[in-house]
Motif scaffolding. Structure first.
Motif, short mmCIF file in Angstrom:
data_model
loop_
_atom_site.label_atom_id
_atom_site.label_comp_id
_atom_site.label_asym_id
_atom_site.label_seq_id
_atom_site.Cartn_x
_atom_site.Cartn_y
_atom_site.Cartn_z
N GLU A 1 -9.18 -6.03 -3.28
CA GLU A 1 -7.97 -6.29 -4.07
C GLU A 1 -6.74 -6.30 -3.16
N LEU A 2 -6.72 -5.37 -2.22
CA LEU A 2 -5.60 -5.29 -1.29
C LEU A 2 -5.46 -6.60 -0.49
N SER B 1 0.83 -1.22 0.00
CA SER B 1 0.00 0.00 0.00
C SER B 1 0.86 1.26 0.00
N TYR C 1 -5.20 0.58 -3.65
CA TYR C 1 -6.06 -0.54 -4.02
C TYR C 1 -7.39 -0.41 -3.31
#
Ligand code: ARG
Length: 564
Positions: free
Chosen positions: A406-407, A397, A402
């Motif tokens: 998705e992260l 990150s 994101y």
């Protein structure tokens, strides 16, 4: 495609032609880029045997090699080294064959049945970092063998039959309550029981009584015992699932499952004269060791070794394995050496069966001490895995934005990939220094570096639109070397297979990705003004690289990401 073995075959034929007796022909990688791609260093030894001049012999071999289309340069250097450079036309042609999902790697012509014994934790205790190493390395080895075509049987030889269960049953009896509530943290339960055991003689005696009862088949004891095992296995399964390791209930073949065969094994070993009685115990002696292998104690109890002999019998005679790999801590080396030798002497495994201890070193912290929590306890594997994912989340990150889902996904793939890759990328026989920062570094021999390379290539291919193919033309030395590297995947996997060494694969991947990055920096693909044919050719090179990375990572049990 196996370039190295092709060259070895060519050499063998040349030796036949020249009527030279040369049993083990093996070329090696060139030690320096300037020397070309490969080297044959056998001329010196041949010269000695034939009482001839080594350079002259090398020259004779080189002249024969000149007739082959495979090489663009053949050079005799120093006292008689033969340096070989692979022809770029050959590589251009072959590159088309690696665009499939196996990156051109063929299956073996002669597949065999292989048992891989890995993970194999002890029930009722927490799985520790040693079992993590076994789980990660073992899964990779099983994947590799399977990919090359062997029939692999994964065996989780869990330790479910020991004196600790008497202790747990005694403790449970003392603290009657809902078993599920009690077992929600099996580790705590185990620790508390152990404390009681160490403190009270009475409790210790009770525990021993329960072991005897349990081993005598007492139903109440057996019921409790199975509850402990089931709970314990649930914890293990959580670790396997989170890691994406291919182990489940169907792979469990526990120590206790061999119980009914142990008496037979001991009788058979005695009858064959392999085991002897010594001070009331039944032992197997070895010339090169002070310590005998004990297979039955004087009180009649069987041991770890007895179970392992029964397991070899099952694996070889019932499962039909031709290779049995034990992915276990190096500290058990003597145990396996003796068990294997005993199995041979007793005819449990004949000489056509390979019994292998795939040993690995300890996992240490940064200061070189055994890996523990801050207060000296055992690190819970699931906590360690979760920390890897959280740290990955932090690292990525910082680099990009994101959405939540998705992260989570990317962090999991990278975190777990990093944990595995770091373990697999060192020679397994060495101790492994665990280091979060190194493991999650973007630069270097890490999962992240490889996953970035893959995602980058993927984005190039996506931008280029539909992948059309076309003809590969290798424009410079860097492209030629990249092509050769891609085409060396099968040689690499074969070597890793033979030696059961996962780091051979990571080293390859690192070299491949590094070469690609250099190529991509120097040789633009999608930039305006790049000739259309060159662009197509470079796209094929990129696609082939991505394929090889994906195949390699998948064998290591590491996922790729289309985008990071
Ligand atoms: N349970 C053992 C341990 O934790 C490992 C078992 C390995 N496999 C075997 N067949 N001995 O040390």
């Amino acid at each position: 495609m196996q370039i190295k073995s092709q060259i070895n075959t060519i050499l063998q034929n040349i030796f036949k032609e020249l009527e030279i007796e040369a049993p083990n022909v093996a070329i090696s990688d060139a030690t320096k880029v300037e020397f070309g791609d490969y080297q044959y260093n056998g001329a010196m030894a041949l010269a000695k045997a034939l009482k001839k001049n080594p350079r002259e012999i090398a020259q004779n071999i080189a002249s024969e090699l000149e007739k082959e289309k495979l090489f663009s340069k053949i050079e005799v250097a120093g006292p008689g080294f033969i340096n070989l450079t692979i022809n770029k036309e050959f590589l251009e042609q072959e590159l088309a064959s690696v665009l499939d999902s196996r990156a051109g790697v063929k299956q073996k012509d002669n597949p065999i049945k292989v048992v891989v014994d890995y993970s194999s934790p002890n029930m009722a205790k927490q799985m520790h970092v040693g079992h993590l190493r076994s789980t990660i390395i073992g899964d990779t080895i099983a994947n590799l063998f399977e990919f090359l075509g062997d029939e692999v049987i994964r065996q989780n030889h869990i330790g479910d039959w020991g004196t600790q269960f008497g202790m747990l049953i005694a403790y449970f009896e003392e603290n009657q309550a809902n078993i599920d509530a009690k077992l929600s943290d099996l580790e705590e339960f185990y620790k508390a029981a152990k404390k009681r055991f160490d403190e009270s003689d009475e409790f210790a005696d009770k525990s021993r009584e329960y072991v005897v009862k349990l081993q005598g088949g007492d139903e109440g004891c057996l019921r409790l015992w199975s509850a402990f095992i089931e709970k314990s296995l649930e914890h293990c399964q959580e670790v396997y699932d989170t890691l994406g390791v291919k182990l489940d209930k169907s792979n469990v073949k526990s120590e206790s499952s061999y119980n009914s065969d142990l008496a037979n094994i001991v009788t058979m070993l005695e009858e064959k004269g392999v085991a002897q009685e010594s001070q009331g115990a039944k032992c197997i002696f070895f010339e090169d060791s002070q310590n005998p292998l004990i297979i039955q104690k004087s009180d009649g109890g069987y041991l770890y070794a007895t179970t392992d002999l029964a397991a070899i019998k099952y694996r070889v005679q019932e499962l039909g394995a031709k290779r049995v790999c034990y992915v276990v801590d190096a500290r058990q080396a003597e145990h396996f050496k003796q068990v294997f030798e005993a199995a041979r002497r007793a005819g449990i495994a004949s000489s056509d069966v390979l019994l292998e201890h795939i040993a690995f070193g300890m996992m240490l912290d940064k200061s070189g001490r055994p890996f523990k929590t801050r207060d000296g306890g055992t690190v819970k594997l699931i906590d360690l895995i979760n920390e890897a994912v959280n740290r990955a989340k932090e690292v990525i990150s910082r680099a990009n934005e994101y959405d939540e889902a998705e992260l989570e996904h990317i962090a999991k793939v990278i975190g777990i990939g990093s944990l595995k890759y770091a373990d697999l990328s060192i020679n397994r026989t060495s101790n492994y220094i665990f280091n979060w920062d190194k493991m999650l570094s973007l630069d270097g021999n890490t999962a992240l570096y490889m996953q970035y390379a893959y995602a980058r290539i993927n984005s190039i291919l996506t931008k280029a639109g539909e992948f059309v193919g076309g003809k590969v033309v290798l424009n410079d030395e860097l492209e030629r070397r990249l092509a050769l590297k891609v085409l060396s995947l099968e040689d690499t996997l074969q070597k890793a297979y033979k030696e059961a060494m996962p780091h051979i694969i990571t080293t390859y991947l690192y070299e491949l990705a590094t070469l690609f990055m250099r190529f991509y920096e120097q040789n633009p693909i999608l930039k305006d003004g790049v000739d259309e044919d060159i662009k197509k050719s470079r796209l094929i090179l990129a696609k082939a690289t991505a394929n090889a990375i994906k195949v390699g990572l998948n064998i290591l049990g590491i996922e790729v990401l289309e985008r990071i």
